[in-house]
Write a protein that holds these residues in place. Structure first.
Motif: not given
Length: 329
Positions: A185-189
């Motif tokens: 949910x909080x991926x930084x890609x």
């Protein structure tokens, strides 16, 4: 013969499982599900729930399933987090990898494929970056991965297994058949965050740094589609199983796009505008990094099939929409 895929319920690991299945090969997944999802795996794939540093569990999984090879994806991967929590990254990416390799050696594993990173190069003086460029990582994430590379090289010399170390550039997109994608949910890609903003799932997109020595001032990166990357692992495994020598290879397309260029592509492909906030640089981010990508093609015969940024963005958009539907039910 089977492959033990650590982190196989995660983004890239799950695509490796699919690549192996599509090629008629067997995989066993070891994952603690801290960032992975069991529903990304085909139901017939065995999932062993646990930690890569649990020697008894890993040894049992290798022996019971006849694993001749290890594909090690399990890791922590967020550069700013590594700057804030270096000891956590050295534990997850280096200490636990050492424990895993020791167990694999004792259990008789013959081949290792290691998920490494372009972060081992740091701020490269040469772009595109060749594999023989001196490594000089500038953040704990890159250092933790480079230490693991050294351990694997040294252990292979001492214990006789062969390896392929794959240094990823920026991984993006999703399985073209919609079976897996980036699900954290909080991926930084960047492409995931931008597609979430385009779909209204985030209020805005933040661009970190617009004063880099690049054409538009934002960071320049080489984006590789995740199924192409998984196929690189699969052909690396075939190379090792057929008696091939140990290798260290870049995984990228050899072409860079800036952050602002990617944002423009996401807006164009989605047909939607969204707020872009310009923020200061983040610690540990190099200005430009693009793969010297010839060696993997010549040594492994790897031929990418999805080298198209617009196509990658469409896959990411489709996956985010599918995730949203899944989460509503």
């Amino acid at each position: 013969m089977s492959v033990l895929v650590t982190g196989g319920a995660g983004y890239i690991g799950s695509h490796m499982v699919l690549a192996l299945q599509d090629a008629g090969q067997s995989a066993v997944v070891l994952d603690d599900l801290s960032t992975g999802f069991d529903w990304l795996l085909p139901p017939e794939v065995k999932l062993v729930l646990g930690d890569v540093a649990d020697a008894a569990l890993v040894g049992q999984a290798i022996r019971e399933n006849g694993c001749d090879a290890l594909a090690h994806f399990a890791a922590r991967i967020v550069v700013p987090d590594s700057v804030a929590d270096p000891l956590g990254y050295y534990l997850a990416n280096t200490v636990k990898t050492r424990a895993l390799i020791e167990t694999a050696v004792k259990a008789g594993v013959k081949h290792v494929i290691f998920s490494s990173t372009a972060a081992v190069y740091g701020e490269p003086a040469t772009v595109p970056v060749p594999e023989d460029l001196e490594t000089s990582p500038i953040n704990p994430y890159g250092r933790s991965k480079l230490m693991s590379e050294w351990m694997i090289e040294d252990a292979a010399r001492a214990h006789g297994f062969t390896y392929v170390i794959l240094r990823y550039f920026n991984v993006a997109g999703a399985d073209p058949r919609g079976r897996s994608g980036q699900s954290t949910p909080n991926a930084t890609h960047l492409i995931k965050v931008a597609t979430q903003a385009a779909l209204g799932q985030r209020s805005h997109l933040e661009v970190f740094g617009t004063d880099y020595p690049t054409p538009d001032g934002s960071c320049l990166r080489d984006y590789i589609q995740v199924s192409d990357l998984a196929e690189a692992h699969r052909v690396a495994l075939d190379h090792l199983r057929s008696g091939g020598e140990s290798l260290t290879l870049n995984c990228g397309y050899g072409r860079g796009y800036s952050v602002l260029e990617v944002v423009d592509v996401v807006k164009r492909v989605s047909g939607r505008d969204f707020e872009v906030r310009l923020s200061p640089r983040r610690a540990g981010d190099p200005a430009r990094i693009v793969a010297g990508a010839d060696r993997i093609r010549t040594r492994l015969g790897w031929t990418p099939r999805h080298d198209d940024l617009e196509g990658i963005v469409r896959q990411a958009l489709d996956w985010e929409a599918a995730l949203a539907r899944r989460n509503r039910h």
